[in-house]
Design a protein around this motif. Sequence first.
Motif, mmCIF file in Angstrom:
data_model
loop_
_atom_site.group_PDB
_atom_site.id
_atom_site.type_symbol
_atom_site.label_atom_id
_atom_site.label_comp_id
_atom_site.label_asym_id
_atom_site.label_seq_id
_atom_site.Cartn_x
_atom_site.Cartn_y
_atom_site.Cartn_z
ATOM 1 N N VAL A 135 45.143 42.828 42.176
ATOM 2 C CA VAL A 135 44.357 42.713 40.945
ATOM 3 C C VAL A 135 42.881 42.559 41.324
ATOM 4 C CG1 VAL A 135 44.044 41.451 38.787
ATOM 5 C CG2 VAL A 135 46.313 41.539 39.860
ATOM 6 N N PRO A 136 42.062 43.590 41.118
ATOM 7 C CA PRO A 136 40.644 43.474 41.469
ATOM 8 C C PRO A 136 39.887 42.660 40.422
ATOM 9 C CG PRO A 136 41.066 45.607 40.458
ATOM 10 C CD PRO A 136 42.398 44.909 40.562
ATOM 11 N N VAL A 137 39.153 41.663 40.852
ATOM 12 C CA VAL A 137 38.285 40.917 39.934
ATOM 13 C C VAL A 137 36.841 41.150 40.330
ATOM 14 C CG1 VAL A 137 40.046 39.197 39.402
ATOM 15 C CG2 VAL A 137 38.464 38.776 41.284
ATOM 16 N N ALA A 138 35.941 40.850 39.405
ATOM 17 C CA ALA A 138 34.550 41.287 39.541
ATOM 18 C C ALA A 138 33.840 40.693 40.747
ATOM 19 C CB ALA A 138 33.787 40.948 38.262
ATOM 20 N N ASP A 139 34.093 39.423 41.021
ATOM 21 C CA ASP A 139 33.389 38.788 42.135
ATOM 22 C C ASP A 139 34.162 37.552 42.586
ATOM 23 O OD1 ASP A 139 32.583 36.614 40.374
ATOM 24 O OD2 ASP A 139 30.982 37.916 39.649
ATOM 25 N N VAL A 140 33.655 36.939 43.647
ATOM 26 C CA VAL A 140 34.351 35.807 44.257
ATOM 27 C C VAL A 140 34.362 34.593 43.334
ATOM 28 C CG1 VAL A 140 34.312 34.205 46.212
ATOM 29 C CG2 VAL A 140 33.917 36.633 46.599
ATOM 30 N N SER A 141 33.336 34.438 42.488
ATOM 31 C CA SER A 141 33.321 33.294 41.569
ATOM 32 C C SER A 141 34.473 33.378 40.569
ATOM 33 C CB SER A 141 31.980 33.208 40.840
ATOM 34 O OG SER A 141 31.795 34.319 39.983
ATOM 35 N N VAL A 142 34.798 34.589 40.105
ATOM 36 C CA VAL A 142 35.956 34.754 39.221
ATOM 37 C C VAL A 142 37.233 34.403 39.980
ATOM 38 C CG1 VAL A 142 37.328 36.408 37.888
ATOM 39 C CG2 VAL A 142 34.826 36.513 37.815
ATOM 40 N N LEU A 143 37.331 34.884 41.211
ATOM 41 C CA LEU A 143 38.512 34.605 42.028
ATOM 42 C C LEU A 143 38.706 33.111 42.225
ATOM 43 C CD1 LEU A 143 40.673 36.176 43.798
ATOM 44 C CD2 LEU A 143 39.144 35.721 45.727
ATOM 45 N N ASP A 144 37.630 32.416 42.582
ATOM 46 C CA ASP A 144 37.722 30.975 42.831
ATOM 47 C C ASP A 144 38.070 30.199 41.572
ATOM 48 O OD1 ASP A 144 37.103 31.410 45.456
ATOM 49 O OD2 ASP A 144 35.016 30.734 45.313
ATOM 50 N N GLY A 145 37.711 30.733 40.410
ATOM 51 C CA GLY A 145 37.928 30.024 39.154
ATOM 52 C C GLY A 145 39.278 30.273 38.511
ATOM 53 N N LEU A 146 40.148 31.060 39.134
ATOM 54 C CA LEU A 146 41.448 31.366 38.531
ATOM 55 C C LEU A 146 42.300 30.110 38.378
ATOM 56 C CD1 LEU A 146 42.442 34.659 40.400
ATOM 57 C CD2 LEU A 146 41.497 34.429 38.094
ATOM 58 N N ARG A 147 42.923 29.980 37.213
ATOM 59 C CA ARG A 147 43.861 28.887 36.940
ATOM 60 C C ARG A 147 45.116 29.511 36.329
ATOM 61 N NH1 ARG A 147 40.567 27.189 39.731
ATOM 62 N NH2 ARG A 147 39.294 25.296 39.545
ATOM 63 N N PRO A 148 45.999 30.046 37.157
ATOM 64 C CA PRO A 148 47.154 30.785 36.628
ATOM 65 C C PRO A 148 48.113 29.908 35.831
ATOM 66 C CG PRO A 148 46.801 31.258 38.962
ATOM 67 C CD PRO A 148 45.956 30.071 38.627
ATOM 68 N N ASP A 149 48.872 30.568 34.968
ATOM 69 C CA ASP A 149 49.974 29.923 34.256
ATOM 70 C C ASP A 149 51.217 30.077 35.128
ATOM 71 O OD1 ASP A 149 51.977 29.069 32.614
ATOM 72 O OD2 ASP A 149 51.562 30.460 30.976
ATOM 73 N N PHE A 150 51.476 29.089 35.978
ATOM 74 C CA PHE A 150 52.572 29.199 36.938
ATOM 75 C C PHE A 150 53.939 29.206 36.261
ATOM 76 C CE2 PHE A 150 49.118 27.370 39.550
ATOM 77 C CZ PHE A 150 49.037 28.377 40.505
ATOM 78 N N SER A 151 54.019 28.706 35.052
ATOM 79 C CA SER A 151 55.305 28.690 34.357
ATOM 80 C C SER A 151 55.792 30.099 34.030
ATOM 81 C CB SER A 151 55.206 27.868 33.067
ATOM 82 O OG SER A 151 54.397 28.528 32.098
ATOM 83 N N ARG A 152 54.887 31.098 34.021
ATOM 84 C CA ARG A 152 55.254 32.473 33.704
ATOM 85 C C ARG A 152 55.162 33.402 34.916
ATOM 86 N NH1 ARG A 152 52.246 35.432 30.036
ATOM 87 N NH2 ARG A 152 54.152 36.676 29.766
ATOM 88 N N MET A 153 54.877 32.850 36.076
ATOM 89 C CA MET A 153 54.634 33.691 37.241
ATOM 90 C C MET A 153 55.861 34.539 37.589
ATOM 91 S SD MET A 153 52.179 34.531 39.302
ATOM 92 C CE MET A 153 51.035 33.163 38.980
ATOM 93 N N ALA A 154 57.036 33.951 37.667
ATOM 94 C CA ALA A 154 58.239 34.709 38.027
ATOM 95 C C ALA A 154 58.540 35.775 36.986
ATOM 96 C CB ALA A 154 59.424 33.766 38.192
ATOM 97 N N GLU A 155 58.385 35.432 35.705
ATOM 98 C CA GLU A 155 58.645 36.383 34.619
ATOM 99 C C GLU A 155 57.750 37.613 34.740
ATOM 100 O OE1 GLU A 155 57.458 36.646 29.890
ATOM 101 O OE2 GLU A 155 57.684 34.668 30.841
ATOM 102 N N VAL A 156 56.460 37.391 34.976
ATOM 103 C CA VAL A 156 55.513 38.521 35.049
ATOM 104 C C VAL A 156 55.726 39.320 36.329
ATOM 105 C CG1 VAL A 156 53.066 39.119 35.226
ATOM 106 C CG2 VAL A 156 53.837 37.469 33.510
ATOM 107 N N CYS A 157 56.004 38.646 37.429
ATOM 108 C CA CYS A 157 56.294 39.379 38.668
ATOM 109 C C CYS A 157 57.531 40.265 38.500
ATOM 110 C CB CYS A 157 56.472 38.415 39.836
ATOM 111 S SG CYS A 157 54.929 37.700 40.439
ATOM 112 N N ASP A 158 58.546 39.754 37.820
ATOM 113 C CA ASP A 158 59.738 40.565 37.554
ATOM 114 C C ASP A 158 59.390 41.764 36.680
ATOM 115 O OD1 ASP A 158 61.304 38.887 39.062
ATOM 116 O OD2 ASP A 158 62.127 37.789 37.345
ATOM 117 N N LEU A 159 58.504 41.575 35.711
ATOM 118 C CA LEU A 159 58.104 42.660 34.820
ATOM 119 C C LEU A 159 57.463 43.806 35.592
ATOM 120 C CD1 LEU A 159 57.583 43.780 31.920
ATOM 121 C CD2 LEU A 159 55.392 42.545 31.987
ATOM 122 N N VAL A 160 56.637 43.472 36.585
ATOM 123 C CA VAL A 160 55.930 44.526 37.332
ATOM 124 C C VAL A 160 56.659 44.911 38.617
ATOM 125 C CG1 VAL A 160 53.694 43.936 36.378
ATOM 126 C CG2 VAL A 160 54.414 42.848 38.501
#
Length: 283
Positions: free
Chosen positions: A166-191
């Motif tokens: 997943v390309p993001v615009a810059d390193v500040s966006v990357l450092d600021g990510l706060r994923p929703d871990f409760s949906r991580m497996a569901e979304v990984c399965d989707l893709v």
Amino acid sequence: MNPPVHLVHVFPAGPGGGNPAPIVIDADGVDDDGMRAVARDRGHESGFVLTAPPESGCDYALRFWVPNHEMTMCGHATVGAAWLLDHLGRLDGDEVAFRTRSGRVDARLSGPADDRTVEISQPAGVVEPVDGRAVSEVLAVLGVTEDQLGPQPVLNASTSRVKTLVPVADVSVLDGLRPDFSRMAEVCDLVGSTGLYPYAPSDPERRTFDARQFPRSSGYPEDAATGVAAAALSFGLLESGLVERYDRPIRVRQGRAMGRPSEIVLRFARDGGVWLGGRVVMA
């Protein structure tokens, strides 16, 4: 049977850096429950060095476990195992071949005795686009808005396991990510992925990129340094026109947001694959 567990830090790029890898040498007597217990007790992906089948043509076999299940391949644990075998005087030279459940992996070591580096082989990558609806779900679970994306496409890429790049615009966006871990497996399965790997260019002229790895369901939310994801990224960068195929190294920095600065170095191989590697230190 309880052989010792050696803890190494793989790909360190500063104090406290690298991905911890518990490695068990002479693990032939350790059953599946014992391997899983090591990974659960240590809380990290763990590598187990075994006798290779005679017909494999390899020096050793390797198995890998995370706290939740077995993995077919782990880049940093393979690098750590090669370094540890060398450190313990178990290698005859500067090369070693491992049989893994994803296929043969070759490792080569270089540098002085007190600062050895290790590179391991990975096959040519497979890269495919992720469709638009699935991209929306990936961005939602990462908390990324459209204006925070980079211009490159979201891709699934793999040399051993599929990672979603997943390309993001810059390193500040990357450092600021706060994923929703409760949906991580569901979304990984989707893709159809084993983890999301957002990345950003930090110094494109020097082929340096920053990345973070959020695994599908390994038993921990984020990885400090992920060799197979970085290998997949190298082919995604190639597909997106951000790098060219020649021997100049690509550097992938990871783990900084976790306080574990790491750096993985990649070089395209003449056979179409890629070499990935870096430094290792004993914990």
